[in-house]
Every structure is written in structure tokens, then in C-alpha cells.
Scaffold this active site. Structure first.
Site, PDB file in Angstrom:
ATOM      1  N   HIS A  57       5.450  29.900 -34.734  1.00 36.54           N
ATOM      2  CA  HIS A  57       4.631  29.437 -33.615  1.00 36.54           C
ATOM      3  C   HIS A  57       3.176  29.780 -33.918  1.00 36.54           C
ATOM      4  O   HIS A  57       2.877  30.375 -34.961  1.00 36.54           O
ATOM      5  CB  HIS A  57       5.075  30.095 -32.305  1.00 36.54           C
ATOM      6  N   HIS A  59       0.484  32.123 -33.427  1.00 35.85           N
ATOM      7  CA  HIS A  59       0.524  33.535 -33.058  1.00 35.85           C
ATOM      8  C   HIS A  59      -0.724  33.968 -32.284  1.00 35.85           C
ATOM      9  O   HIS A  59      -1.824  33.452 -32.509  1.00 35.85           O
ATOM     10  CB  HIS A  59       0.643  34.399 -34.315  1.00 35.85           C
ATOM     11  N   ASP A  61      -1.168  37.536 -31.944  1.00 33.49           N
ATOM     12  CA  ASP A  61      -1.366  38.952 -32.278  1.00 33.49           C
ATOM     13  C   ASP A  61      -1.814  39.196 -33.707  1.00 33.49           C
ATOM     14  O   ASP A  61      -2.134  40.315 -34.079  1.00 33.49           O
ATOM     15  CB  ASP A  61      -0.083  39.745 -32.005  1.00 33.49           C
ATOM     16  N   HIS A  62      -1.797  38.164 -34.543  1.00 34.94           N
ATOM     17  CA  HIS A  62      -2.305  38.302 -35.906  1.00 34.94           C
ATOM     18  C   HIS A  62      -2.759  36.947 -36.408  1.00 34.94           C
ATOM     19  O   HIS A  62      -2.387  35.905 -35.854  1.00 34.94           O
ATOM     20  CB  HIS A  62      -1.240  38.888 -36.847  1.00 34.94           C
ATOM     21  N   HIS A 113       8.396  31.425 -25.395  1.00 36.66           N
ATOM     22  CA  HIS A 113       7.282  32.333 -25.712  1.00 36.66           C
ATOM     23  C   HIS A 113       6.003  31.514 -25.783  1.00 36.66           C
ATOM     24  O   HIS A 113       4.962  31.929 -25.267  1.00 36.66           O
ATOM     25  CB  HIS A 113       7.563  33.033 -27.039  1.00 36.66           C
ATOM     26  N   ASP A 131       9.169  35.185 -32.220  1.00 34.38           N
ATOM     27  CA  ASP A 131       8.939  35.964 -31.001  1.00 34.38           C
ATOM     28  C   ASP A 131       9.841  35.512 -29.851  1.00 34.38           C
ATOM     29  O   ASP A 131       9.569  35.824 -28.693  1.00 34.38           O
ATOM     30  CB  ASP A 131       7.476  35.841 -30.567  1.00 34.38           C
ATOM     31  N   HIS A 172       8.867  40.485 -34.872  1.00 29.87           N
ATOM     32  CA  HIS A 172       8.230  41.786 -34.636  1.00 29.87           C
ATOM     33  C   HIS A 172       9.296  42.816 -34.318  1.00 29.87           C
ATOM     34  O   HIS A 172      10.377  42.475 -33.831  1.00 29.87           O
ATOM     35  CB  HIS A 172       7.280  41.744 -33.431  1.00 29.87           C
TER      36      HIS A 172
END
Length: 238
Positions: A57, A59, A61-62, A113, A131, A172
Site C-alpha cells: 500500500h 505507506h 510511516d516510512h 487500512h 498493514d 510491521h
């Protein structure tokens, strides 16, 4: 099959290397920009050619390493259909397969998500869940067009219907876990299961739980989402 689970400690992100050592073809799933040199070094040491970089997807967070890896290797960048990432080489849909040598990678829609999320079933015996389904948890649903009802539907209908022995490799983990199985998550995942009764939560109960989490925003969201919509290209400072 050659399979490696790689970890980025700053963001607790797993990247997966899937390869056919006979055909010498490889794919990376969810590469991280800061780990591109590590991943390339491993690929070269193993004598592989990188064919695909797959994203589960866009992202928050990074920043993805796909753009950099494509620049360095000529691999194809693959993202789920509906993802806002026009830089991608291919948009993969539910049920579509990719070949890495003799290894089949099947895309399984696991929306919720985000509104464009895929899990990838590899070699028929493991699923890379991004996720969506985490080990004893799941991804949040409170931003990026998240939808808890959709997550419940897709996890229970598309993932929990896989054989119980299917290995679960998440995008994660924050508690030191590396792998689970579909059977374990159907029995012990507290987001989806009422642990007192051992029964699957109702859709309404899951939605109420997810809507009550009140989690802080990911630290890198303002930087990561626009960069990932450009396959990892970070905008220059003004």
C-alpha cells in the site's frame, strides 16, 4: 524458494525478499529507502536479478525504496490498483499473479487500512499481509481513507479463509514477533477474536473497537505519504 525477512528498526518495518535461486530472479516487498544499500548488497551476494518491487500500500510511516531500486536495477515498481502512485510501472488487482522464476505471487485484496491495500500469497504457503493483518493485531483504519468495516470483511473473507497452516508475515511488528499462522490469528488475535469466548467478533464489535483506539499520527506521515505517491521521491526543500 529463497525467502528472507529483513527489518528496519526505526520504523519497525519488515521487507521481504522472495527469489527463485535457479532462475536467479527476485522480488522485494515493501522496501525501505534507508535500507536500499543493505537490500542491494544481499541481492548481489546471492547472484540475483531484481525483477519487481511490490508495495502492499502507500505507506504513512516510512518512505519506500522502490524508486531508488528501480533507478539502480531497472526493476518494475508494482502497487495495488486504486493507489495514488502514477509513477508505478504496474497496478496489480485482486487475484492477479506475478511470476518470479517458478514462484507464484498472488495478490489478495485486503482493503481497510487504506483504500488500496494488497496482501501477497507467496508459493501457496505464506502470505505477506502488509498493514492489514498483524501478529495479534491489525493496521489502523483512521486515516488514508481507512475503513474498519472493509478491513473486517477482507481479513475474514480473504485471509481467514486460507488454510490454517498458511504462514503470516506482517508488514510491521512492534513486540519482537516475526511470523504467525492463519490458524493462530483466527484463535488468538484480540482485534478479531473475543478471547473470552474464543469466537470471532461481530463486524459491529470490530468497528466499535477500531473507532475507539485514538492513536497518535505516524511520525513521518507528512513526509512519507507524498513521497510514496511518487514512488519514494522526496520533494526538495523550498
Amino acid at each position: 524458494m529463497l525467502f528472507r525477512q529483513l527489518f528496519d528498526a526505526e520504523t519497525s518495518t519488515y521487507t521481504y525478499l522472495v527469489a527463485d535461486p535457479n532462475a536467479r530472479e527476485a522480488a522485494l516487498v515493501d522496501p525501505v529507502l534507508e535500507q536500499v544499500e543493505r537490500d542491494l548488497k544481499l541481492i548481489r551476494e546471492l547472484g540475483l536479478t531484481l525483477k519487481y518491487c511490490l508495495e502492499t500500500h502507500v505507506h504513512a510511516d516510512h518512505i519506500t525504496g522502490t524508486g531508488k531500486l528501480r533507478e539502480l536495477t531497472g526493476c518494475q515498481g508494482v502497487v495495488p490498483v486504486q493507489a495514488k502512485a502514477q509513477c508505478a510501472d504496474h497496478f496489480i488487482g485482486h487475484g492477479e499473479t506475478l511470476q518470479v522464476g517458478s514462484i507464484t505471487i498472488e495478490a489478495i485484496a485486503t482493503l481497510g487500512h487504506t483504500d488500496s491495500h494488497m496482501s501477497y500469497r507467496v508459493h501457496g504457503d505464506r502470505v505477506l499481509t502488509g498493514d492489514s493483518l498483524l501478529i495479534r493485531g491489525c493496521g489502523r483504519t483512521d486515516f488514508q481513507s481507512g475503513d474498519p468495516g472493509l478491513m473486517y470483511d477482507h481479513v475474514t473473507q480473504h485471509l481467514f479463509t486460507l488454510p490454517d497452516e498458511t504462514l503470516v508475515y506482517p508488514g510491521h511488528d512492534y513486540r519482537g514477533h516475526t511470523v504467525s499462522t492463519i490458524g493462530e490469528e483466527k484463535r488468538w488475535n484480540p482485534r478479531f477474536v473475543d478471547l473470552q469466548t474464543g469466537k470471532l467478533r461481530s463486524r459491529e464489535s470490530f468497528i466499535a473497537l477500531m473507532n475507539s483506539l485514538n492513536l497518535p499520527q505516524p511520525k513521518k506521515i507528512q513526509e512519507a505519504v507524498p513521497a510514496n505517491e511518487q514512488c519514494g521521491q522526496v520533494a526538495a526543500a523550498v
